[in-house]
Design an enzyme around this catalytic site. Structure first.
Site, mmCIF file in Angstrom:
data_model
loop_
_atom_site.group_PDB
_atom_site.id
_atom_site.type_symbol
_atom_site.label_atom_id
_atom_site.label_comp_id
_atom_site.label_asym_id
_atom_site.label_seq_id
_atom_site.Cartn_x
_atom_site.Cartn_y
_atom_site.Cartn_z
ATOM 1 N N GLY A 11 88.524 31.654 -26.623
ATOM 2 C CA GLY A 11 88.759 31.827 -25.189
ATOM 3 C C GLY A 11 87.461 32.156 -24.494
ATOM 4 O O GLY A 11 86.902 33.245 -24.683
ATOM 5 N N GLY A 52 85.689 35.943 -21.679
ATOM 6 C CA GLY A 52 84.986 35.447 -22.858
ATOM 7 C C GLY A 52 83.521 35.176 -22.590
ATOM 8 O O GLY A 52 82.645 35.537 -23.392
ATOM 9 N N ALA A 53 83.232 34.529 -21.454
ATOM 10 C CA ALA A 53 81.838 34.242 -21.105
ATOM 11 C C ALA A 53 81.059 35.532 -20.875
ATOM 12 O O ALA A 53 79.897 35.672 -21.291
ATOM 13 C CB ALA A 53 81.784 33.357 -19.863
ATOM 14 N N LYS A 104 97.838 41.606 -23.333
ATOM 15 C CA LYS A 104 98.970 42.533 -23.207
ATOM 16 C C LYS A 104 100.312 41.829 -23.383
ATOM 17 O O LYS A 104 101.270 42.411 -23.900
ATOM 18 C CB LYS A 104 98.940 43.290 -21.875
ATOM 19 C CG LYS A 104 99.098 42.455 -20.618
ATOM 20 C CD LYS A 104 97.776 42.163 -20.004
ATOM 21 C CE LYS A 104 97.856 41.405 -18.704
ATOM 22 N NZ LYS A 104 96.507 41.058 -18.199
ATOM 23 N N GLU A 158 91.942 47.683 -26.722
ATOM 24 C CA GLU A 158 91.608 48.521 -25.574
ATOM 25 C C GLU A 158 91.677 47.760 -24.265
ATOM 26 O O GLU A 158 92.134 48.277 -23.244
ATOM 27 C CB GLU A 158 90.208 49.110 -25.743
ATOM 28 C CG GLU A 158 89.829 50.122 -24.691
ATOM 29 C CD GLU A 158 90.679 51.383 -24.766
ATOM 30 O OE1 GLU A 158 91.504 51.576 -23.843
ATOM 31 O OE2 GLU A 158 90.526 52.151 -25.716
ATOM 32 N N GLY A 176 91.982 47.525 -18.126
ATOM 33 C CA GLY A 176 90.621 46.994 -18.109
ATOM 34 C C GLY A 176 89.617 47.853 -18.839
ATOM 35 O O GLY A 176 89.705 48.062 -20.045
ATOM 36 N N GLU A 204 96.022 35.383 -8.440
ATOM 37 C CA GLU A 204 96.146 34.006 -8.917
ATOM 38 C C GLU A 204 96.830 33.140 -7.854
ATOM 39 O O GLU A 204 97.448 33.653 -6.908
ATOM 40 C CB GLU A 204 96.977 33.975 -10.199
ATOM 41 C CG GLU A 204 96.421 34.810 -11.334
ATOM 42 C CD GLU A 204 95.179 34.218 -11.947
ATOM 43 O OE1 GLU A 204 94.911 33.019 -11.725
ATOM 44 O OE2 GLU A 204 94.461 34.962 -12.649
ATOM 45 N N LYS A 259 101.876 46.432 -19.763
ATOM 46 C CA LYS A 259 100.926 47.503 -20.078
ATOM 47 C C LYS A 259 101.652 48.822 -20.313
ATOM 48 O O LYS A 259 101.316 49.579 -21.232
ATOM 49 C CB LYS A 259 99.919 47.628 -18.940
ATOM 50 C CG LYS A 259 99.047 46.384 -18.760
ATOM 51 C CD LYS A 259 98.246 46.442 -17.469
ATOM 52 C CE LYS A 259 97.426 45.178 -17.278
ATOM 53 N NZ LYS A 259 96.711 45.163 -15.981
#
Length: 441
Positions: A11, A16-17, A107, A131, A136, A192, A207
């Site tokens: 991912g 990921g980046a 999650k 974590e 976050g 989104e 969560k």
């Protein structure tokens, strides 16, 4: 210095980046802190040609994340794909089955399959770290799994979704409607294109379910949470809360009772001067009440590439610092086989009371009828206010009434409101919001 810890990342979106960038740019610092280098040796993503602003040429590319999880090249599999189903599920299962440590920010995956995955990690003697899955960059999982060992948690609550908190904060500050603030959140990238998961409370519920398991030693029960989102919150509610000294927040709350565990996600009025009331924008906050420590409140960035990457990096660093032959602690704070089935608490009085806003026809007898329905349902009122500000102009033939109750049950409040509607004098749907009065201020 020990052999490098070799990781594979599945991912390569925003998180990921960001993780690749921070691991590469802080290579020497991490090696010194962990006692061994951390090397990214393999990656996987859907689009090989996408420009992510990072150099991946030295890393082996896998089109299939499951194949990455199965490769002998890696010591740690980092899952940043998302979603409760495949390929994330099969990839994590493949890595754990091989005896490979797993770090995930997923999650939804943990809320649905967390107990089974934790059991598999224990069976194979490896770590399942997550974590970044909750709040976050706030280290709430580590605090609950390690720092609060020996404490008996009675309640936890918090703001766990930055999108919802940004919308509610902007409604208050700018005096804008929910719809206008949602559009602004989408423009800024906080929401989104389909924001349902965030604004209707599902993200917070996932969560909360994970935290509930850690806090109370129960199996994860994400499908057994009272759930209400913020899409029905109006500017009238925001203004009424402000006048009463409150702010509206989307809270996740879990608490131990004599009859079981209560889990709920819903809009909540909290005092402006409380710690949780001062958490604005995309910031998250989690409060934990326990018998030894008292109340612990942690706040910080709850989303975004860097904040989430920081939490993932911390999980990887913990693995790098661990040594072969050392017993690893269970992923959910206690062995998966010893987690007790979740038992939902019985309905009880809510100590903080309720806010009820109802718009009614401006005619004789309406206030008497409201008072009667409150009394019939044994609801004691702290205050009753007839509001003109922000609501009904003079001569409109309507009035907005705000009621604040003392401790009572949800069932009693809903029954009283239903009776008002049945009388035929209400205009539009009445609004009901719980009031929380946190200990810390």
């Amino acid at each position: 210095m020990s052999e490098p810890l070799k990781i594979g990342i599945a991912g390569l979106g925003t998180v990921g980046a960001a993780l690749v960038h921070v691991l590469v740019s802080r290579y020497a610092l991490l090696a010194e802190a962990c006692g061994r280098p951390i090397e990214i040796v393999a990656v996987s993503a859907r689009d090989r040609e996408r420009n992510r602003g990072i150099d991946l040429r030295a890393m082996t590319w896998f089109d299939d994340p499951i194949e990455l999880a199965k490769t002998g090249e890696i010591d740690v599999f980092v899952e940043l794909i998302g979603g409760a189903a495949d390929p994330a599920l099969s990839a994590v299962e493949a890595a754990l089955s091989r005896g490979i440590h797993v770090v995930t920010a997923n999650k939804a995956l943990l809320a649905k399959h967390g107990v089974r995955l934790a059991a598999l990690a224990e069976e194979k003697g490896v770590l399942l770290n997550f974590e970044a899955a909750v709040a976050g960059g706030i280290p709430v999982i580590k605090a609950m799994r390690e720092s609060l060992t020996g404490n008996r948690v009675s309640r936890l609550y918090g703001i766990m979704n930055g999108t919802a908190n940004y919308i509610l904060t902007t409604m208050e500050r700018e005096g804008l409607s929910f719809e206008a603030c949602l559009k602004e959140a989408q423009r800024l990238g906080y929401a989104e294109a389909d924001p349902t998961f965030d604004i209707e409370g599902n993200d917070t519920a996932h969560k909360l379910a994970i935290l509930t398991s850690l806090a109370f030693g129960t199996e994860i029960a994400a499908d057994d949470i009272y759930l209400e989102g913020i899409s029905n919150i109006s500017i009238d509610d925001i203004c009424a809360a402000d006048d009463l000294g409150y702010r509206i927040k989307l809270l996740g709350v879990a608490q131990r009772t004599d009859s079981g565990i209560e889990q709920r996600v819903h809009p909540t009025m909290v005092p402006k001067d409380s710690v949780i009331g001062r958490v604005d924008g995309v910031t998250n906050a989690v409060a934990i009440e326990s018998d030894v420590l008292g109340e612990l409140i942690m706040s910080g960035p709850g989303a975004g590439g860097d904040a989430t990457a920081s939490a993932v990096m911390g999980d990887i660093a913990d693995i790098a610092k661990s040594r072969p032959g050392i017993q690893h602690g269970p992923a959910l704070g206690k062995p998966a086989a010893k987690l007790v089935p979740y038992k939902r608490a019985k309905m009880r009085s809510h100590e903080g009371g309720y806010f009820i806003r109802v718009t009614v026809q401006d005619k004789a007898g309406v206030f008497a009828s409201i008072a009667t329905h409150m009394a019939e349902n044994t609801i004691s009122l702290e205050s009753i206010v007839q509001r003109a500000k922000h609501t009904s102009p003079a001569g409109s033939g309507r009035q907005t009434v705000v009621l604040v109750t003392h401790a009572t049950t949800e069932a009693s409040v809903r029954a009283a409101v239903q009776a008002m509607v049945a009388d035929g004098y209400t205009i539009g749907a009445p609004q009901v919001i719980r009031i929380e009065r946190p200990k810390a201020a």
